[in-house]
Design a protein around this motif. Structure first.
Motif, PDB file in Angstrom:
ATOM      1  N   GLU A 167       0.840  -1.192   0.000  1.00 11.98           N
ATOM      2  CA  GLU A 167       0.000   0.000   0.000  1.00 11.98           C
ATOM      3  C   GLU A 167       0.877   1.244   0.000  1.00 11.98           C
ATOM      4  OE1 GLU A 167      -3.251   0.323  -0.158  1.00 11.98           O
ATOM      5  OE2 GLU A 167      -3.896  -1.765   0.108  1.00 11.98           O
ATOM      6  N   ILE A 168       0.392   2.283  -0.679  1.00 19.45           N
ATOM      7  CA  ILE A 168       1.058   3.583  -0.689  1.00 19.45           C
ATOM      8  C   ILE A 168       0.139   4.590   0.009  1.00 19.45           C
ATOM      9  CG2 ILE A 168       1.959   5.477  -2.096  1.00 19.45           C
ATOM     10  CD1 ILE A 168       3.629   3.044  -2.477  1.00 19.45           C
ATOM     11  N   ASP A 169       0.663   5.240   1.043  1.00 21.91           N
ATOM     12  CA  ASP A 169      -0.064   6.313   1.715  1.00 21.91           C
ATOM     13  C   ASP A 169       0.655   7.625   1.404  1.00 21.91           C
ATOM     14  OD1 ASP A 169      -1.845   4.505   3.185  1.00 21.91           O
ATOM     15  OD2 ASP A 169      -0.066   4.005   4.364  1.00 21.91           O
ATOM     16  N   TRP A 170      -0.043   8.551   0.762  1.00 20.84           N
ATOM     17  CA  TRP A 170       0.544   9.853   0.430  1.00 20.84           C
ATOM     18  C   TRP A 170      -0.316  10.920   1.085  1.00 20.84           C
ATOM     19  CZ3 TRP A 170       2.740  10.984  -5.105  1.00 20.84           C
ATOM     20  CH2 TRP A 170       3.431  12.203  -5.093  1.00 20.84           C
ATOM     21  N   PHE A 171       0.254  11.588   2.085  1.00 18.42           N
ATOM     22  CA  PHE A 171      -0.461  12.591   2.854  1.00 18.42           C
ATOM     23  C   PHE A 171      -0.024  13.991   2.435  1.00 18.42           C
ATOM     24  CE2 PHE A 171       0.052   8.825   5.550  1.00 18.42           C
ATOM     25  CZ  PHE A 171      -1.266   8.543   5.889  1.00 18.42           C
ATOM     26  N   VAL A 172      -0.974  14.897   2.359  1.00 22.46           N
ATOM     27  CA  VAL A 172      -0.679  16.299   2.049  1.00 22.46           C
ATOM     28  C   VAL A 172      -1.237  17.170   3.162  1.00 22.46           C
ATOM     29  CG1 VAL A 172      -0.642  15.893  -0.433  1.00 22.46           C
ATOM     30  CG2 VAL A 172      -2.767  16.584   0.669  1.00 22.46           C
ATOM     31  N   LEU A 173      -0.536  18.244   3.451  1.00 21.15           N
ATOM     32  CA  LEU A 173      -0.918  19.119   4.552  1.00 21.15           C
ATOM     33  C   LEU A 173      -1.946  20.144   4.082  1.00 21.15           C
ATOM     34  CD1 LEU A 173       0.016  19.335   7.531  1.00 21.15           C
ATOM     35  CD2 LEU A 173       1.545  21.179   6.804  1.00 21.15           C
ATOM     36  N   GLY A 174      -3.063  20.215   4.800  1.00 21.86           N
ATOM     37  CA  GLY A 174      -4.096  21.200   4.506  1.00 21.86           C
ATOM     38  C   GLY A 174      -4.724  21.691   5.789  1.00 21.86           C
ATOM     39  N   ASP A 175      -4.677  22.986   6.042  1.00 19.75           N
ATOM     40  CA  ASP A 175      -5.196  23.566   7.281  1.00 19.75           C
ATOM     41  C   ASP A 175      -4.559  22.928   8.513  1.00 19.75           C
ATOM     42  OD1 ASP A 175      -6.946  25.283   5.896  1.00 19.75           O
ATOM     43  OD2 ASP A 175      -8.467  23.702   5.751  1.00 19.75           O
ATOM     44  N   GLY A 176      -3.253  22.637   8.400  1.00 22.30           N
ATOM     45  CA  GLY A 176      -2.513  22.111   9.538  1.00 22.30           C
ATOM     46  C   GLY A 176      -2.696  20.644   9.806  1.00 22.30           C
ATOM     47  N   GLY A 187      -5.010   4.870 -11.366  1.00 27.27           N
ATOM     48  CA  GLY A 187      -4.102   4.508 -10.292  1.00 27.27           C
ATOM     49  C   GLY A 187      -2.972   5.500 -10.088  1.00 27.27           C
ATOM     50  N   LEU A 188      -3.135   6.722 -10.584  1.00 24.63           N
ATOM     51  CA  LEU A 188      -2.087   7.726 -10.468  1.00 24.63           C
ATOM     52  C   LEU A 188      -2.329   8.634  -9.264  1.00 24.63           C
ATOM     53  CD1 LEU A 188      -1.741   8.888 -14.196  1.00 24.63           C
ATOM     54  CD2 LEU A 188      -0.474   7.075 -13.015  1.00 24.63           C
ATOM     55  N   LEU A 189      -1.266   8.882  -8.511  1.00 28.31           N
ATOM     56  CA  LEU A 189      -1.287   9.868  -7.443  1.00 28.31           C
ATOM     57  C   LEU A 189      -0.522  11.097  -7.911  1.00 28.31           C
ATOM     58  CD1 LEU A 189      -0.604   7.692  -4.264  1.00 28.31           C
ATOM     59  CD2 LEU A 189      -2.716   8.917  -4.788  1.00 28.31           C
ATOM     60  N   ARG A 190      -1.043  12.281  -7.591  1.00 29.33           N
ATOM     61  CA  ARG A 190      -0.435  13.527  -8.061  1.00 29.33           C
ATOM     62  C   ARG A 190      -0.144  14.439  -6.871  1.00 29.33           C
ATOM     63  NH1 ARG A 190      -1.380  13.776 -13.607  1.00 29.33           N
ATOM     64  NH2 ARG A 190      -2.902  12.208 -14.330  1.00 29.33           N
ATOM     65  N   SER A 191       1.097  14.860  -6.772  1.00 27.30           N
ATOM     66  CA  SER A 191       1.490  15.780  -5.718  1.00 27.30           C
ATOM     67  C   SER A 191       0.756  17.106  -5.861  1.00 27.30           C
ATOM     68  CB  SER A 191       3.000  16.024  -5.777  1.00 27.30           C
ATOM     69  OG  SER A 191       3.385  17.084  -4.929  1.00 27.30           O
ATOM     70  N   LEU A 199       2.793   9.657  -9.584  1.00 29.90           N
ATOM     71  CA  LEU A 199       3.235   8.309  -9.242  1.00 29.90           C
ATOM     72  C   LEU A 199       2.205   7.298  -9.732  1.00 29.90           C
ATOM     73  CD1 LEU A 199       5.232   6.423  -7.796  1.00 29.90           C
ATOM     74  CD2 LEU A 199       3.901   6.778  -5.699  1.00 29.90           C
ATOM     75  N   ASP A 200       2.658   6.373 -10.583  1.00 29.55           N
ATOM     76  CA  ASP A 200       1.818   5.267 -11.040  1.00 29.55           C
ATOM     77  C   ASP A 200       1.886   4.174  -9.979  1.00 29.55           C
ATOM     78  OD1 ASP A 200       0.774   2.951 -12.256  1.00 29.55           O
ATOM     79  OD2 ASP A 200       1.342   3.628 -14.249  1.00 29.55           O
ATOM     80  N   VAL A 201       0.893   4.144  -9.113  1.00 29.99           N
ATOM     81  CA  VAL A 201       0.914   3.236  -7.964  1.00 29.99           C
ATOM     82  C   VAL A 201       0.903   1.768  -8.378  1.00 29.99           C
ATOM     83  CG1 VAL A 201      -0.322   2.521  -5.888  1.00 29.99           C
ATOM     84  CG2 VAL A 201      -0.064   4.954  -6.416  1.00 29.99           C
ATOM     85  N   PRO A 202      -0.009   1.319  -9.268  1.00 29.91           N
ATOM     86  CA  PRO A 202       0.006  -0.100  -9.657  1.00 29.91           C
ATOM     87  C   PRO A 202       1.348  -0.524 -10.244  1.00 29.91           C
ATOM     88  CG  PRO A 202      -2.034   0.925 -10.356  1.00 29.91           C
ATOM     89  CD  PRO A 202      -1.142   2.033  -9.900  1.00 29.91           C
ATOM     90  N   VAL A 213       8.400   5.474 -14.535  1.00 30.79           N
ATOM     91  CA  VAL A 213       9.161   6.562 -15.175  1.00 30.79           C
ATOM     92  C   VAL A 213       8.364   7.156 -16.320  1.00 30.79           C
ATOM     93  CG1 VAL A 213      11.209   7.030 -16.583  1.00 30.79           C
ATOM     94  CG2 VAL A 213      11.419   5.754 -14.435  1.00 30.79           C
ATOM     95  N   GLN A 214       7.704   6.313 -17.102  1.00 28.74           N
ATOM     96  CA  GLN A 214       6.942   6.802 -18.257  1.00 28.74           C
ATOM     97  C   GLN A 214       5.788   7.694 -17.817  1.00 28.74           C
ATOM     98  OE1 GLN A 214       7.705   6.206 -21.656  1.00 28.74           O
ATOM     99  NE2 GLN A 214       6.295   7.943 -21.740  1.00 28.74           N
ATOM    100  N   ALA A 215       5.086   7.307 -16.751  1.00 28.66           N
ATOM    101  CA  ALA A 215       3.981   8.124 -16.256  1.00 28.66           C
ATOM    102  C   ALA A 215       4.478   9.489 -15.796  1.00 28.66           C
ATOM    103  CB  ALA A 215       3.275   7.414 -15.096  1.00 28.66           C
ATOM    104  N   LEU A 216       5.662   9.513 -15.155  1.00 27.09           N
ATOM    105  CA  LEU A 216       6.226  10.777 -14.716  1.00 27.09           C
ATOM    106  C   LEU A 216       6.640  11.628 -15.907  1.00 27.09           C
ATOM    107  CD1 LEU A 216       7.231  12.665 -12.498  1.00 27.09           C
ATOM    108  CD2 LEU A 216       9.359  11.345 -12.428  1.00 27.09           C
TER     109      LEU A 216
END
Length: 220
Positions: A167-176, A187-191, A199-202, A213-216
């Motif tokens: 599993e991939i957990d990607w957390f972003v900060l919002g309102d602290g 299946g793509l995660l975007r910063s 990031l192509d998670v699968p 690399v190709q997805a990036l």
């Protein structure tokens, strides 16, 4: 006195004369004492201070840690190659606050943001924009105490790859507070902090670095 007895006695005397305690897993220390004991414990290769508690790392295995680490470095290294204002470090000690001095697997930060600097003695000080952890045996504190410390200190994004759980957990900060990103239908995660960091998670979980690399590259 036998040679063996003399040797043991010598070790006891040497230990009794030691003025700085060894760094031990579970010690409760502040940052200054943590650094003092860490410097005096050359056999300890990696240790972290998380919410005032010392965690001494176990030896790293290839499949659940070293290889995933390499794949994420490849992904972020390609992104950095297209953004010269970024700096990436592998397992740097980061001075966050008096109770927290982690040593994340990867950090990435903007060199010109003023949020993170390199001290005169070579350590990172401040909060990187992105911290990445490969979490095999360390999930219990990567997603709890360490996550809380990063959130409180304003680390903008925190990515954890739980390799045993796949599993991939990607957390972003919002309102602290940290919010977990959700992948799109492909299946793509975007910063949110770094434009084009996709990031192509699968593909990552399947070990298909070429597809990652190709997805990036498609997003850059």
């Amino acid at each position: 006195m036998s040679e063996v007895t003399a040797g043991v006695l010598g070790m006891v005397l040497a230990d009794s004369s030691r003025t700085i305690p060894f760094l031990e897993n579970g010690d409760r220390l502040n940052q200054a004492e943590f650094e003092r004991r860490y410097a005096a414990s050359p056999d300890v290769k990696k240790a972290e201070l998380i919410e005032g508690v010392v965690y001494v790392a176990s030896p790293l295995r290839f499949t659940p840690h070293a290889e995933p680490h390499s794949n994420l470095v490849t992904w972020l290294g390609l992104y950095k190659a297209n953004h010269p204002n970024l700096r990436i470090g592998i397992e740097p000690t980061v001075r966050l606050d008096n109770d927290n001095e982690p040593q994340p697997d990867i950090v990435m930060f903007r060199a010109d943001s003023g949020r993170t600097s390199v001290s005169e003695d070579g350590y990172l000080v401040g909060s990187p924009e992105l911290v990445v952890e490969i979490s095999a045996s360390t999930t219990s504190y990567d997603l709890h105490g360490k996550k809380d410390a990063f959130e409180r200190n304003g680390v903008k994004e925190y990515l954890v790859w739980r390799t045993f759980d796949q599993e991939i957990d990607w957390f972003v900060l919002g309102d602290g507070r940290y919010q977990k990103l959700s992948p799109d239908t492909n299946g793509l995660l975007r910063s949110r902090e770094f434009q084009g960091l996709v990031l192509d998670v699968p593909a990552l979980l399947n070990g298909d670095t070429g597809k990652v690399v190709q997805a990036l590259q498609n997003a850059l």
